[in-house]
Design an enzyme around this catalytic site. Structure first.
Site, PDB file in Angstrom:
ATOM      1  N   LYS A  81       0.857  -1.184   0.000  1.00  0.00           N
ATOM      2  CA  LYS A  81       0.000   0.000   0.000  1.00  0.00           C
ATOM      3  C   LYS A  81       0.892   1.233   0.000  1.00  0.00           C
ATOM      4  CE  LYS A  81      -3.711   2.296   2.567  1.00  0.00           C
ATOM      5  NZ  LYS A  81      -4.606   2.224   3.753  1.00  0.00           N
TER       6      LYS A  81
ATOM      7  N   LYS B  42      -2.100  -1.531  -3.837  1.00  0.00           N
ATOM      8  CA  LYS B  42      -2.960  -0.343  -3.780  1.00  0.00           C
ATOM      9  C   LYS B  42      -2.092   0.904  -3.841  1.00  0.00           C
ATOM     10  CE  LYS B  42      -6.304   1.976  -0.750  1.00  0.00           C
ATOM     11  NZ  LYS B  42      -6.962   1.976   0.568  1.00  0.00           N
TER      12      LYS B  42
END
Length: 326
Positions: free
Chosen positions: A194, A247
């Site tokens: 992330k 992400k």
């Protein structure tokens, strides 16, 4: 052989040929729809920076779930926006916390797969993803909270837990907490890579998660790091992650591809709020063909190697696919 014997255009001469030879195919079961539940509202409330996306009240679960299923989507990712916040994010693990209520409501009224996002940023008054101590997020103290949140979400009926806080060791701690509480069959979808991205802005608008002038760069990844992402993923897999995630998605297709080449674990990719809103804004202004841009963006994420895509387009793209196949 080469041209003129080889003519690649032969295989593009009709739509039927193109469909038959498609290397990458997207289908409704590939998509996971994020849902925002806000305990301070009594009706669906549009998110200004995310055209077509709304916050939902803690009611009307049957109609909401029925509409999602009718559009061909079978999986949702639940986020909660509480009425009160504190420095420890205690509503995140409260039995009557907004996410737990939403999870129970959906599960009692549908057979949707419910994935619970596990983080504290929506629940803390400082907006960070954990316990802040001496101006920094205390990794290990935060892990204790994560374990409690995971168990609360599983008890509410979540089918899968998705920790997104990027704390070191979070997957292992959550796995142990779930197992100790009798939830050994609940899988973990880890936000393994992330990045500290500018593309999260509209999401923070949706969940009222602001952290002023502070930064999450101490625990989210630097945007230019690829080798570090592979190390993060490797650690999560070793701790028991059943699914790994990258992400954002569109600006990190190389990360998805390298992860696919290295790991056999299923891969999720999150087409985040900023990616969605940029396409929508350009389409609304007539600068691009919105439908084609939606399809192209999702195809590229799947082509890079993801098995599933979390996207605000889940319902819309599933409807389009159903119409196309008729």
């Amino acid at each position: 052989m080469k041209f003129p014997e080889v003519r690649m255009r032969r295989l593009r001469s009709t739509p039927a040929l193109e469909e038959m030879l498609s290397e990458t195919i997207i289908k409704p079961s590939d998509f996971i729809l994020p849902l925002f539940f806000n305990e301070m509202i009594t009706k669906d409330t549009p998110v200004p920076s995310m055209p077509g996306v709304s916050n939902h009240p803690l009611s009307g679960y049957e109609d909401l779930a029925h509409g999602i299923k009718n559009n061909g989507v079978s999986s949702v990712l639940v986020f909660g926006i509480p009425a009160t916040k504190d420095k420890e994010g205690s509503q995140a693990y409260d039995y009557d916390g907004v996410s737990q209520k939403a999870i129970r409501g959906i599960k009692e009224n549908s057979d949707l797969i419910v994935i619970a996002d596990l983080c504290m940023c929506e629940y803390t008054d400082h907006g960070h993803c954990g316990i802040v101590k001496d101006g920094n997020v205390d990794n290990d103290q935060t892990l204790t909270q994560y374990g409690k949140i995971a168990v609360a979400q599983a008890e509410a009926g979540a089918d899968m837990i998705a920790p997104s806080g990027m704390m070191d060791g979070q997957v292992g701690v959550i796995r142990k907490a779930l197992d100790d509480a009798g939830f050994c069959n609940i899988p973990i979808m880890a936000y393994s890579a992330k990045y500290c991205s500018a593309f999260y802005g509209p999401f923070r608008d949706a969940v009222a998660s602001s952290f002023g002038n502070n930064s999450r760069s101490a625990y989210q990844m630097q945007c230019g790091n690829r080798r570090e992402a592979m190390h993060e993923i490797e650690l999560d897999v070793s701790e028991g992650a059943d699914i790994i995630m990258v992400k954002p998605a569109s600006s990190y297709l190389d990360i998805i591809r390298e992860a696919r080449n290295r790991f056999d674990t299923p891969i999720a990719a999150y087409q985040v709020s900023g990616e969605y809103s940029m396409i929508e804004a350009a389409a609304i202004n007539g600068w691009i063909d919105g439908k084609r841009a939606m399809m192209e963006s999702l195809l590229s994420i799947k082509r890079a190697g993801s098995d599933m895509i979390i996207t605000y387009y889940a319902e819309r793209v599933s409807r389009e696919l159903a119409l196309w196949r008729r």
